[in-house]
Design an enzyme around this catalytic site. Structure first.
Site, PDB file in Angstrom:
ATOM      1  N   ASP A  83      10.790   5.159  -9.622  1.00  0.00           N
ATOM      2  CA  ASP A  83      10.515   5.779 -10.920  1.00  0.00           C
ATOM      3  C   ASP A  83      11.382   7.004 -11.149  1.00  0.00           C
ATOM      4  O   ASP A  83      11.804   7.289 -12.281  1.00  0.00           O
ATOM      5  CB  ASP A  83       9.039   6.185 -11.013  1.00  0.00           C
ATOM      6  CG  ASP A  83       8.133   5.023 -11.398  1.00  0.00           C
ATOM      7  OD1 ASP A  83       8.639   3.877 -11.477  1.00  0.00           O
ATOM      8  OD2 ASP A  83       6.922   5.248 -11.604  1.00  0.00           O
ATOM      9  N   SER A 114       0.810  -1.199   0.000  1.00  0.00           N
ATOM     10  CA  SER A 114       0.000   0.000   0.000  1.00  0.00           C
ATOM     11  C   SER A 114       0.854   1.264   0.000  1.00  0.00           C
ATOM     12  O   SER A 114       1.590   1.518  -0.940  1.00  0.00           O
ATOM     13  CB  SER A 114      -0.955  -0.128   1.181  1.00  0.00           C
ATOM     14  OG  SER A 114      -1.493   1.003   1.660  1.00  0.00           O
ATOM     15  N   LYS A 149      -0.448  -4.190  -3.251  1.00  0.00           N
ATOM     16  CA  LYS A 149      -1.765  -3.600  -2.975  1.00  0.00           C
ATOM     17  C   LYS A 149      -1.837  -2.244  -3.675  1.00  0.00           C
ATOM     18  O   LYS A 149      -1.385  -1.231  -3.167  1.00  0.00           O
ATOM     19  CB  LYS A 149      -2.000  -3.424  -1.477  1.00  0.00           C
ATOM     20  CG  LYS A 149      -3.380  -2.839  -1.158  1.00  0.00           C
ATOM     21  CD  LYS A 149      -3.584  -2.704   0.329  1.00  0.00           C
ATOM     22  CE  LYS A 149      -4.987  -2.163   0.633  1.00  0.00           C
ATOM     23  NZ  LYS A 149      -5.161  -0.758   0.250  1.00  0.00           N
TER      24      LYS A 149
END
Length: 439
Positions: free
Chosen positions: A306, A295, A320
């Site tokens: 990224d 999460s 999740k």
């Protein structure tokens, strides 16, 4: 109803709450009577009350209907929380309550009972001589040895200055202590400085309204100590509030999106954007993850990966990639959490049921599988004694002649001082690999 936030990852907007309320409110007596299934539902409830042999607990029956309706979605992240559990959950989210200053884990293999996992300095339990490993037997005159953990927590906590009598067991012997309930603040951030002047911050959960404040203080402390690099440990962090996740990531990023949200209509909006600040940490950074990092932990590690801001080290994360709208303030005092969005990393990755692949894959070696065995073919009540690690272990066959044993898992090192991290580089392969990045 009051949908305050998309927790367990997301803060809700009023529009989302309004839609959820309108849809739930559509099920009136008239609408149920208009369909065969609706009429069947009402008739079954009526027939149960009319014909069932034993008295029916109406509250339990209706809550079972709610749970069953949600269960039909086959979505583990959409759930209903009963009022008593919701009250405990609210205290945990606020990060403050009145208690005795301990951490608990289940004492029994079926998840029931309570055992002391840590005793914090300065609390009532520490003053009373309570120790790690002690198990709850009674709270007042009530036997809690097989109670649900939340039931034990509820009985231990209470009003400021009130007292609670607890019967503990230690090494097979019982003792009773009387303790005063005192203010307890949940500290979800732990820190230390590792060899080579490498800073280490472990974030245990994002489900604490004080996380952002505590994390900012830890980062500021690391900057004051002029650490040469920083390790952010998100292992076993199952997530929490999305705004806390965005805030943590923002302290390492200078610009760009942190996370985007996509609704069921396919509309995608950027939820959080990083902005430069003098309090940001801009030095070398490593993030540790494992299979239980989920999460909001994946939001942070995904954004930093990224952006190529940090090297992610450890195991494939949980996966999740959805967010829930919690609707609290229900008429019975309970809460329902409804999956309402999926989230994407800055590069548009959807990680639900996939997880995030680390840049360096390393198996988590901190915990080993405890010894366990099962057997059968005995008479009910027969005993078997085996030697385990040089000590005799006796198990008793059940009514079917079966027996089983599960050894206690090794307890990771913990500090009695909240906010102080204790680590062991020699037995922690992921941490060791993280430190190696700074050489």
């Amino acid at each position: 109803m009051n949908a305050k936030r998309l927790t367990l990852i997301l803060t809700a907007g009023a529009a989302t709450a309004a839609v959820a309320y309108a849809q739930l409110g559509a099920y009136t007596q008239e609408s149920l009577n208009s369909s065969a299934t609706g009429r069947t539902f009402l008739e079954v409830l009526s027939d149960l009350n009319k014909y069932y042999l034993h008295p029916i607990d109406q509250e339990k029956l209706l809550r079972g209907a709610i749970t069953g309706a949600i269960g039909s979605l086959d979505d583990q992240f959409t759930y209903y929380s009963e009022p008593a559990d919701t009250a405990i959950d609210s205290e945990n989210l606020n990060g403050e309550f009145y208690g005795i200053g301990v951490q608990l884990i289940a004492a029994n293999s079926d998840g029931t009972g309570g055992k002391i996992d840590n005793v914090f300095r300065g609390g009532s339990a520490a003053s009373a001589g309570v120790q790690i490993g002690d198990t709850f037997q009674k709270i007042g005159d009530e036997d809690v040895s097989t109670k649900k953990l939340n039931d034990i927590v509820r009985l231990v906590r209470g009003e400021k200055g009130t007292t609670v009598n607890v019967t503990f067991a230690r090494d097979g012997k019982s003792y009773v202590v009387k303790m005063e309930r005192q203010p307890v603040t949940i500290v979800s951030v732990e820190q230390t400085v590792l060899p080579g002047n490498i800073g280490y911050i472990a974030l245990n959960t994002f489900y604490n309204a004080k996380v952002s404040e505590q994390f900012r203080a830890a980062v500021a402390d690391m900057k004051k100590k002029n650490v040469k690099g920083l390790i952010l440990d998100l292992r076993d962090n199952g997530g929490g509030l999305l705004n806390a996740g965005v805030d943590v990531a923002d302290q390492f990023l200078q610009s760009g999106p942190v996370v985007s949200l996509r609704d069921r209509a396919g509309k995608t909006v950027v939820y959080g954007t990083a902005k430069p600040a003098t309090t940001d940490y801009t030095g070398p950074l490593v993030v540790l993850v494992n299979k239980n990092s989920a999460s909001a932990s994946e939001v942070v590690s995904g954004a930093l990966q990224d952006d190529a801001r940090a090297k992610i080290i450890g195991e494939q994360t949980f996966g999740k990639g959805v967010a829930q709208t919690p609707i609290d303030g229900l008429p019975d005092g309970g809460k329902v959490a409804i999956v309402s969005n999926e989230w994407l990393t800055p590069k548009g990755r959807q990680i639900h049921k996939k997880g995030i692949t680390p840049d360096v894959v390393v198996t988590d070696t901190r915990s080993t599988q405890p010894l366990n065995f099962t057997g059968g073919g005995l008479k009910a009540g027969d005993k078997v004694t085996l030697t385990v690690a040089g000590k005799p272990v006796t198990v008793t066959a059940d009514k079917d002649g079966k027996f089983s044993y599960t050894g206690e898992a090794a307890r990771p090192p913990r500090s009695a001082a909240q906010g102080e991290a204790v680590v062991d580089v020699n037995t922690d392969a992921i941490l060791k690999a993280g430190l190696a990045q700074f050489k």
